[in-house]
Enzyme design. Sequence first.
Site, PDB file in Angstrom:
ATOM      1  N   CYS A   2     -68.949 -42.886  59.115  1.00 27.67           N
ATOM      2  CA  CYS A   2     -69.674 -44.009  58.503  1.00 27.67           C
ATOM      3  C   CYS A   2     -71.091 -43.540  58.162  1.00 27.67           C
ATOM      4  CB  CYS A   2     -69.782 -45.251  59.381  1.00 27.67           C
ATOM      5  SG  CYS A   2     -68.208 -46.031  59.695  1.00 27.67           S
ATOM      6  N   ARG A  27     -69.241 -38.746  55.185  1.00 24.61           N
ATOM      7  CA  ARG A  27     -69.096 -39.333  56.523  1.00 24.61           C
ATOM      8  C   ARG A  27     -68.014 -40.403  56.576  1.00 24.61           C
ATOM      9  NH1 ARG A  27     -73.898 -38.154  59.503  1.00 24.61           N
ATOM     10  NH2 ARG A  27     -73.254 -39.675  61.025  1.00 24.61           N
ATOM     11  N   TRP A  73     -65.750 -45.346  57.444  1.00 25.81           N
ATOM     12  CA  TRP A  73     -64.561 -44.673  57.950  1.00 25.81           C
ATOM     13  C   TRP A  73     -63.978 -45.645  58.956  1.00 25.81           C
ATOM     14  CZ3 TRP A  73     -62.480 -42.923  62.581  1.00 25.81           C
ATOM     15  CH2 TRP A  73     -61.412 -42.015  62.453  1.00 25.81           C
ATOM     16  N   ASN A  97     -72.564 -48.147  62.301  1.00 28.19           N
ATOM     17  CA  ASN A  97     -71.766 -46.939  62.548  1.00 28.19           C
ATOM     18  C   ASN A  97     -71.544 -46.863  64.055  1.00 28.19           C
ATOM     19  OD1 ASN A  97     -70.722 -44.359  62.794  1.00 28.19           O
ATOM     20  ND2 ASN A  97     -72.675 -43.322  62.403  1.00 28.19           N
ATOM     21  N   GLY A  98     -70.279 -46.674  64.475  1.00 24.65           N
ATOM     22  CA  GLY A  98     -69.985 -46.586  65.907  1.00 24.65           C
ATOM     23  C   GLY A  98     -68.886 -47.560  66.289  1.00 24.65           C
ATOM     24  N   GLU A 476     -57.215 -21.703  63.407  1.00 28.51           N
ATOM     25  CA  GLU A 476     -58.171 -22.179  62.414  1.00 28.51           C
ATOM     26  C   GLU A 476     -57.545 -22.165  61.011  1.00 28.51           C
ATOM     27  OE1 GLU A 476     -60.693 -23.845  62.442  1.00 28.51           O
ATOM     28  OE2 GLU A 476     -61.709 -23.509  60.534  1.00 28.51           O
ATOM     29  N   LYS A 480     -57.013 -25.525  58.630  1.00 28.83           N
ATOM     30  CA  LYS A 480     -57.537 -25.652  57.267  1.00 28.83           C
ATOM     31  C   LYS A 480     -56.434 -26.142  56.325  1.00 28.83           C
ATOM     32  CE  LYS A 480     -61.107 -25.642  57.601  1.00 28.83           C
ATOM     33  NZ  LYS A 480     -61.641 -25.476  58.873  1.00 28.83           N
ATOM     34  N   GLU A 483     -55.490 -29.839  57.029  1.00 34.29           N
ATOM     35  CA  GLU A 483     -56.439 -30.904  56.725  1.00 34.29           C
ATOM     36  C   GLU A 483     -56.756 -31.038  55.245  1.00 34.29           C
ATOM     37  OE1 GLU A 483     -60.350 -30.472  58.489  1.00 34.29           O
ATOM     38  OE2 GLU A 483     -60.246 -28.311  58.304  1.00 34.29           O
ATOM     39  N   HIS A 499     -40.022 -18.705  72.137  1.00 31.97           N
ATOM     40  CA  HIS A 499     -39.685 -19.610  73.240  1.00 31.97           C
ATOM     41  C   HIS A 499     -39.368 -21.016  72.725  1.00 31.97           C
ATOM     42  CE1 HIS A 499     -40.515 -16.632  76.284  1.00 31.97           C
ATOM     43  NE2 HIS A 499     -41.576 -16.278  75.571  1.00 31.97           N
ATOM     44  N   LYS A 598     -66.563 -36.359  58.029  1.00 31.02           N
ATOM     45  CA  LYS A 598     -67.331 -35.338  58.729  1.00 31.02           C
ATOM     46  C   LYS A 598     -68.172 -36.034  59.789  1.00 31.02           C
ATOM     47  CE  LYS A 598     -69.379 -31.023  57.433  1.00 31.02           C
ATOM     48  NZ  LYS A 598     -68.188 -30.192  57.516  1.00 31.02           N
TER      49      LYS A 598
HETATM   50  C1  F6R Z   1     -62.315 -29.027  60.563  1.00 30.06           C
HETATM   51  C2  F6R Z   1     -63.523 -29.680  61.011  1.00 30.06           C
HETATM   52  C3  F6R Z   1     -63.472 -30.396  62.302  1.00 30.06           C
HETATM   53  C4  F6R Z   1     -64.781 -30.167  63.090  1.00 30.06           C
HETATM   54  C5  F6R Z   1     -64.811 -31.067  64.331  1.00 30.06           C
HETATM   55  C6  F6R Z   1     -66.054 -30.861  65.145  1.00 30.06           C
HETATM   56  O1  F6R Z   1     -62.516 -28.380  59.348  1.00 30.06           O
HETATM   57  O2  F6R Z   1     -64.521 -29.661  60.361  1.00 30.06           O
HETATM   58  O3  F6R Z   1     -62.369 -30.053  63.058  1.00 30.06           O
HETATM   59  O4  F6R Z   1     -64.873 -28.823  63.426  1.00 30.06           O
HETATM   60  O5  F6R Z   1     -64.730 -32.414  63.941  1.00 30.06           O
HETATM   61  O6  F6R Z   1     -67.193 -31.196  64.426  1.00 30.06           O
HETATM   62  P1  F6R Z   1     -68.617 -30.687  64.852  1.00 30.06           P
HETATM   63  O7  F6R Z   1     -68.616 -29.204  64.689  1.00 30.06           O
HETATM   64  O8  F6R Z   1     -69.568 -31.373  63.926  1.00 30.06           O
HETATM   65  O9  F6R Z   1     -68.805 -31.082  66.288  1.00 30.06           O
END
Ligand code: F6R
Length: 603
Positions: A2, A27, A73, A97-98, A476, A480, A483, A499, A598
């Site tokens: 948010c 966000r 969000w 936000n929250g 990782e 990627k 997501e 396994h 994010k």
């Molecule tokens: C994946 C991604 C998320 C963040 C996670 C932690 O591409 O960006 O998995 O890595 O939400 O976020 P931060 O690093 O901001 O604590």
Amino acid sequence: MCGIIGYVGKKDCLKVLINGLEKLEYRGYDSAGVAYIKNKKIEIIKEEGKIVNLKKKINFKIDSNLGIGHTRWATHGKPNYVNSHPHRVGKITIVHNGIIENYLELKKELIKNGYSFKSDTDTEVACALLDYIYKETHSIEQTLAIFKDKAEGAYAIGLICDDNLDYLYAVKKDSPLIIALGKEENYIASDVPAILEYTNKYITLEDGEFAKISNDKVIVFDKDAEIVKKEIKVYDGKSGDLNKNGFEHYMLKEIYEEVEVVKQVTNDYIKDGIKSLTSNMPKLGNYERIDIVACGSAYHAGLVGKSLIEGYANIPVNVELASEYRYKKLFLNKNVLVILISQSGETADTLAALKIAKEKGAHTLGIINVVGSSIARYSDDVLYTKAGAEIAVATTKAYTAQITMLGLLALNLAYKNKEMTEKEVLEALDEAKKLPTNIQSVLNEADFYKTIARKIFKHNDVFFIGRLTDYALALEGSLKLKEIAYVNSQGYAAGELKHGTISLIEKNTPVFGIVTDTNIASKTLSNMKECKSRGANIIALVSNDLKLDKEIYDTLIEVPKVSPIFQGVLTVIPLQLISYEVAKLRKCNIDKPKNLAKSVTVE
Ligand code: F6R
């Protein structure tokens, strides 16, 4: 998670609000809305979906000098018009936000007191509570002071009140909020980049603080409702980070920025031999154990860190998901170092884990990208990753910066613990100097990665396998792809596949085999052969010192061989670029993948 913006001043308020929301859209992008003052009355416009939809409903010729905006969000209730912010009850209008955790209890009480609700949100309940308290107190300051005692959970709230139309109000607990200071104008925002084109001066609100803001005055109250003097900070980030600079997507731009980012991260630690490494890192003690705590990609970075710190500095390391760590039994004392890794520095679970670690007496170190963020402020020591603002929701350059920093930290600890000689450390630092050139050479193969993406983009199951650091990179790479390209993929420890999971391998199933660790290469290569014999399409991603038998793979990606301390920095880049290209071929919304946001500031 948010985005909140607020403005009071002489500019066209609606333009400032929408511009700010566009900067904050990473966000959350389920719905958006604004509330502004027109002819001494508050008007609200909101709309489902992205900010472009909201923009179409706005008449930018409207003369307004004060307003608040929100990009959502969804947490409580569907992302629809009714649930979107701002919410208005009685004389109070807010953006939030929250999560208000006790909102159901509060709602029952408020219903008994005559309130009724249109939305499913906790925010409307918070708004009604504020209105209810305001009816008693007739003072917003007193209302906010009482609200803080009644509302449980996390919140950053921007508020306007019908009776005080010259003021914006803000209150925060466990969700980020800043007040930015202009000339005869002031702002509130979830983060600094949202207002960077107007000012780089800002105040950070601490938990429990609230503020009364007009165009020429900002009064901040502490948690006891006493006026408090706040430090004015100056943001030194570049507003250039907020443009795509000719790239089709922020994600692609940010991958290409990795050359510069790694230079930035390493610079302070390599310029002056061993001295720059030892004197520019925090002075750490002798720890019996290190816990690395993080979420998502930052957790994957932590797994790379574990391999490096254990391997080179000979200190046992646990890597834990912050959402689990905060609720489990912890064996912490002053001899344990807890490292929190976070790009945003605001991730709710990581922040909560930090607070618990501190309470239990552990020493805490944040590896953080956003300067002055909550985790950076609360940690005992901080290492900033200096990757600049990362706008694409999926992290790339910040992850690369994190694993580079963990490599430097492992070297520092190894030297301190006499596990590496000065000569060995200097040799590794020399490799760090060459990283930008090596990253560029990996990026130069971008067209080749496109051809790989074309071969696999129609598959709905993709596997990534590796051992130790290569396993961490496999996780990782898999994240990627999931997501941003919505491909169901698995990151797996290479030896574990047989396994159970190997039953999912069919003819042509893409399997990325990541092999850069010479000591165990033959083991992973055997696992790749096992997949190949079951029909898998093997894409080998290896360091170029390994000479592979052609029968093992269908496609071979080679990256330069460097010290294992920094090998991951190079190896992850093809995985980032291939995911990007697959997402493009699948016509996904690359910078803003569905359901994500994010900076996850809720649990
Ligand atoms: C994946 C991604 C998320 C963040 C996670 C932690 O591409 O960006 O998995 O890595 O939400 O976020 P931060 O690093 O901001 O604590």
